[in-house]
Design a protein around this motif. Structure first.
Motif, PDB file in Angstrom:
ATOM      1  N   LEU A  74      -3.061  -8.373  13.678  1.00  0.00           N
ATOM      2  CA  LEU A  74      -3.322  -8.591  12.256  1.00  0.00           C
ATOM      3  C   LEU A  74      -3.910  -7.340  11.620  1.00  0.00           C
ATOM      4  CD1 LEU A  74      -3.346 -10.619   9.888  1.00  0.00           C
ATOM      5  CD2 LEU A  74      -5.661 -11.272  10.584  1.00  0.00           C
ATOM      6  N   TYR A  75      -4.636  -6.562  12.402  1.00  0.00           N
ATOM      7  CA  TYR A  75      -5.236  -5.317  11.892  1.00  0.00           C
ATOM      8  C   TYR A  75      -4.168  -4.404  11.298  1.00  0.00           C
ATOM      9  CZ  TYR A  75      -7.841  -0.893  11.923  1.00  0.00           C
ATOM     10  OH  TYR A  75      -8.436   0.293  11.567  1.00  0.00           O
ATOM     11  N   LYS A  76      -3.010  -4.324  11.933  1.00  0.00           N
ATOM     12  CA  LYS A  76      -1.931  -3.476  11.430  1.00  0.00           C
ATOM     13  C   LYS A  76      -1.423  -3.985  10.081  1.00  0.00           C
ATOM     14  CE  LYS A  76       2.517  -1.429  12.629  1.00  0.00           C
ATOM     15  NZ  LYS A  76       3.576  -1.280  13.657  1.00  0.00           N
ATOM     16  N   ILE A  77      -1.349  -5.311   9.926  1.00  0.00           N
ATOM     17  CA  ILE A  77      -0.916  -5.894   8.651  1.00  0.00           C
ATOM     18  C   ILE A  77      -1.907  -5.547   7.550  1.00  0.00           C
ATOM     19  CG2 ILE A  77      -0.439  -8.059   7.439  1.00  0.00           C
ATOM     20  CD1 ILE A  77       1.669  -7.266   9.505  1.00  0.00           C
ATOM     21  N   VAL A  78      -3.193  -5.652   7.865  1.00  0.00           N
ATOM     22  CA  VAL A  78      -4.234  -5.303   6.894  1.00  0.00           C
ATOM     23  C   VAL A  78      -4.130  -3.828   6.507  1.00  0.00           C
ATOM     24  CG1 VAL A  78      -6.729  -5.075   6.555  1.00  0.00           C
ATOM     25  CG2 VAL A  78      -5.809  -7.105   7.678  1.00  0.00           C
ATOM     26  N   ASN A  79      -4.002  -2.978   7.519  1.00  0.00           N
ATOM     27  CA  ASN A  79      -3.906  -1.543   7.280  1.00  0.00           C
ATOM     28  C   ASN A  79      -2.706  -1.206   6.400  1.00  0.00           C
ATOM     29  OD1 ASN A  79      -4.578   1.276   7.741  1.00  0.00           O
ATOM     30  ND2 ASN A  79      -2.791   1.333   9.072  1.00  0.00           N
ATOM     31  N   ASN A  80      -1.563  -1.804   6.684  1.00  0.00           N
ATOM     32  CA  ASN A  80      -0.355  -1.539   5.903  1.00  0.00           C
ATOM     33  C   ASN A  80      -0.493  -2.051   4.473  1.00  0.00           C
ATOM     34  OD1 ASN A  80       0.814  -0.382   8.138  1.00  0.00           O
ATOM     35  ND2 ASN A  80       2.048  -2.165   8.684  1.00  0.00           N
ATOM     36  N   ALA A  81      -1.082  -3.234   4.306  1.00  0.00           N
ATOM     37  CA  ALA A  81      -1.236  -3.811   2.970  1.00  0.00           C
ATOM     38  C   ALA A  81      -2.107  -2.929   2.094  1.00  0.00           C
ATOM     39  CB  ALA A  81      -1.843  -5.206   3.075  1.00  0.00           C
ATOM     40  N   PHE A  82      -3.148  -2.355   2.687  1.00  0.00           N
ATOM     41  CA  PHE A  82      -4.098  -1.559   1.902  1.00  0.00           C
ATOM     42  C   PHE A  82      -3.672  -0.108   1.731  1.00  0.00           C
ATOM     43  CE2 PHE A  82      -7.650  -4.694   3.237  1.00  0.00           C
ATOM     44  CZ  PHE A  82      -7.312  -5.527   2.184  1.00  0.00           C
ATOM     45  N   GLN A  83      -2.417   0.195   2.053  1.00  0.00           N
ATOM     46  CA  GLN A  83      -1.849   1.496   1.705  1.00  0.00           C
ATOM     47  C   GLN A  83      -1.141   1.440   0.354  1.00  0.00           C
ATOM     48  OE1 GLN A  83      -2.665   4.042   3.732  1.00  0.00           O
ATOM     49  NE2 GLN A  83      -3.707   2.421   4.863  1.00  0.00           N
ATOM     50  N   THR A  84      -1.015   0.240  -0.205  1.00  0.00           N
ATOM     51  CA  THR A  84      -0.301   0.037  -1.471  1.00  0.00           C
ATOM     52  C   THR A  84      -1.307   0.011  -2.615  1.00  0.00           C
ATOM     53  OG1 THR A  84       1.305  -1.316  -0.265  1.00  0.00           O
ATOM     54  CG2 THR A  84       1.335  -1.454  -2.678  1.00  0.00           C
ATOM     55  N   TRP A  85      -1.156   0.946  -3.562  1.00  0.00           N
ATOM     56  CA  TRP A  85      -2.187   1.118  -4.592  1.00  0.00           C
ATOM     57  C   TRP A  85      -2.373  -0.120  -5.445  1.00  0.00           C
ATOM     58  CZ3 TRP A  85      -1.360   0.447  -9.740  1.00  0.00           C
ATOM     59  CH2 TRP A  85      -0.037   0.475 -10.197  1.00  0.00           C
ATOM     60  N   TRP A  86      -1.273  -0.817  -5.799  1.00  0.00           N
ATOM     61  CA  TRP A  86      -1.418  -1.964  -6.696  1.00  0.00           C
ATOM     62  C   TRP A  86      -2.100  -3.140  -5.993  1.00  0.00           C
ATOM     63  CZ3 TRP A  86       0.648  -6.539  -5.225  1.00  0.00           C
ATOM     64  CH2 TRP A  86       1.734  -6.532  -4.354  1.00  0.00           C
ATOM     65  N   TYR A  87      -1.897  -3.227  -4.669  1.00  0.00           N
ATOM     66  CA  TYR A  87      -2.555  -4.309  -3.928  1.00  0.00           C
ATOM     67  C   TYR A  87      -4.054  -4.036  -3.816  1.00  0.00           C
ATOM     68  CZ  TYR A  87      -3.110  -8.104  -0.620  1.00  0.00           C
ATOM     69  OH  TYR A  87      -3.497  -9.273  -0.022  1.00  0.00           O
ATOM     70  N   VAL A  88      -4.392  -2.762  -3.606  1.00  0.00           N
ATOM     71  CA  VAL A  88      -5.810  -2.380  -3.568  1.00  0.00           C
ATOM     72  C   VAL A  88      -6.456  -2.653  -4.919  1.00  0.00           C
ATOM     73  CG1 VAL A  88      -7.407  -0.426  -3.326  1.00  0.00           C
ATOM     74  CG2 VAL A  88      -5.460  -0.664  -1.758  1.00  0.00           C
ATOM     75  N   LEU A  89      -5.740  -2.316  -6.009  1.00  0.00           N
ATOM     76  CA  LEU A  89      -6.265  -2.559  -7.354  1.00  0.00           C
ATOM     77  C   LEU A  89      -6.460  -4.050  -7.599  1.00  0.00           C
ATOM     78  CD1 LEU A  89      -7.053  -1.407 -10.123  1.00  0.00           C
ATOM     79  CD2 LEU A  89      -4.639  -1.587 -10.786  1.00  0.00           C
ATOM     80  N   LEU A  90      -5.491  -4.871  -7.202  1.00  0.00           N
ATOM     81  CA  LEU A  90      -5.603  -6.325  -7.346  1.00  0.00           C
ATOM     82  C   LEU A  90      -6.830  -6.834  -6.598  1.00  0.00           C
ATOM     83  CD1 LEU A  90      -4.544  -9.192  -8.046  1.00  0.00           C
ATOM     84  CD2 LEU A  90      -3.160  -9.084  -5.960  1.00  0.00           C
ATOM     85  N   TYR A  91      -7.032  -6.327  -5.391  1.00  0.00           N
ATOM     86  CA  TYR A  91      -8.165  -6.757  -4.565  1.00  0.00           C
ATOM     87  C   TYR A  91      -9.483  -6.408  -5.247  1.00  0.00           C
ATOM     88  CZ  TYR A  91     -10.114  -8.106  -0.004  1.00  0.00           C
ATOM     89  OH  TYR A  91     -10.765  -8.754   1.016  1.00  0.00           O
ATOM     90  N   VAL A  92      -9.590  -5.192  -5.773  1.00  0.00           N
ATOM     91  CA  VAL A  92     -10.829  -4.748  -6.424  1.00  0.00           C
ATOM     92  C   VAL A  92     -11.088  -5.550  -7.700  1.00  0.00           C
ATOM     93  CG1 VAL A  92     -11.959  -2.800  -7.582  1.00  0.00           C
ATOM     94  CG2 VAL A  92     -10.732  -2.436  -5.426  1.00  0.00           C
ATOM     95  N   ILE A  93     -10.038  -5.808  -8.481  1.00  0.00           N
ATOM     96  CA  ILE A  93     -10.187  -6.623  -9.696  1.00  0.00           C
ATOM     97  C   ILE A  93     -10.650  -8.029  -9.338  1.00  0.00           C
ATOM     98  CG2 ILE A  93      -8.907  -7.740 -11.578  1.00  0.00           C
ATOM     99  CD1 ILE A  93      -7.187  -5.205 -11.743  1.00  0.00           C
TER     100      ILE A  93
END
Length: 260
Positions: A184-203
């Motif tokens: 699952l760590y790899k899935i998390v790492n890959n997801a958080f390489q995407t800028w819009w997903y990181v922005l969604l998470y922070v919002i």
């Protein structure tokens, strides 16, 4: 209709359900944060993958998780019911106090904040919880030195339907502990390489902050724990722990992966 049903169908009863489910969800946030802090360990995800396995396969935790899912749904449904009921009763938004527009911004926008969080939870569970349980994820093989636990060699194994989700073997002769985990760590790492997903998470974490600053205190007021001795403690916990520290810690995770 029984007295019990009447109580929980009333406005006060609905607020009580909101308060109790909200407090339960707050306790879950603490547990979830402690587990997710394993993401910051420099071990290629070994501790986090072990945590993911424990949270999804330990019997008592699995039972509590069903209570968690129910609490999220009930909290959201009752919030909608209260909002709809208040709109019928008076032409102002839910939780607006006597001061009207002078009431806190968080109080006047709990519905919007809650909606952002609900959307985020659905996306978040789809990307991590659903994939962990249903997707054909690769496995990580960790070879950990028994003499120096910080010496970890990691390799990737392909998905195999017959492979255990998590296994640990101590090879004394080789001086290694071999741990194989669904990655699952790899899935998390890959997801958080995407800028819009990181922005969604922070919002979403910003929305969580404002939601908790008002909601935490309101929940304890609803159940009557708002006397002069408890109120300062509740305000401190609501603002600095649940409103600031916890959302900041969660928001740091995607930023850490994106910028490291």
């Amino acid at each position: 209709m029984s007295n019990f049903a009447k109580t929980f169908s009333s406005s006060l009863g609905k607020k009580l359900v909101m308060a109790l489910t909200g407090i339960f969800l707050c306790t879950f946030l603490i547990v979830h944060l402690v587990g997710n802090l394993q993401l910051f360990k420099d071990d290629a995800g070994q501790a986090f993958n072990a945590y993911a396995y424990f949270m999804t396969h330990f019997g008592p935790i699995k039972i509590v998780s069903y209570l968690l899912y129910a609490s999220i749904i009930i909290h959201a449904v009752y919030a909608l019911m209260l909002t709809a009921g208040n709109k019928k009763a008076r032409p102002v938004a839910y939780a607006v106090q006597a001061g009207g527009q002078n009431s806190p911004w968080t109080s006047r926008n709990m519905g919007i904040l809650g909606t952002i969080l609900l959307v985020f939870i659905v996306v978040h569970m789809g990307d991590f919880w659903w994939k962990y349980h249903n997707a054909e994820l690769p496995y990580a093989k960790y070879e950990i030195s028994l003499d120096n636990p910080k010496d970890i060699q990691v390799s990737e194994l392909p998905y195999d339907a017959n492979r255990l989700v998590h296994s640990e073997i101590v090879d004394v002769q080789a001086g290694k502990q071999i741990v194989i985990s669904k990655d699952l760590y790899k899935i998390v790492n890959n997801a958080f390489q995407t800028w819009w997903y990181v922005l969604l998470y922070v919002i979403a974490m910003a929305a969580l902050s404002f939601h908790l600053i008002h909601g935490f205190k309101s929940a304890f007021q609803t159940i009557g724990w708002n006397n002069s001795k408890l109120l300062p403690i509740i305000r401190f916990l609501g603002v600095w722990i649940f409103g600031v520290l916890i959302p900041l810690a969660f928001a740091a995770m995607p930023l850490y992966f994106f910028f490291k």
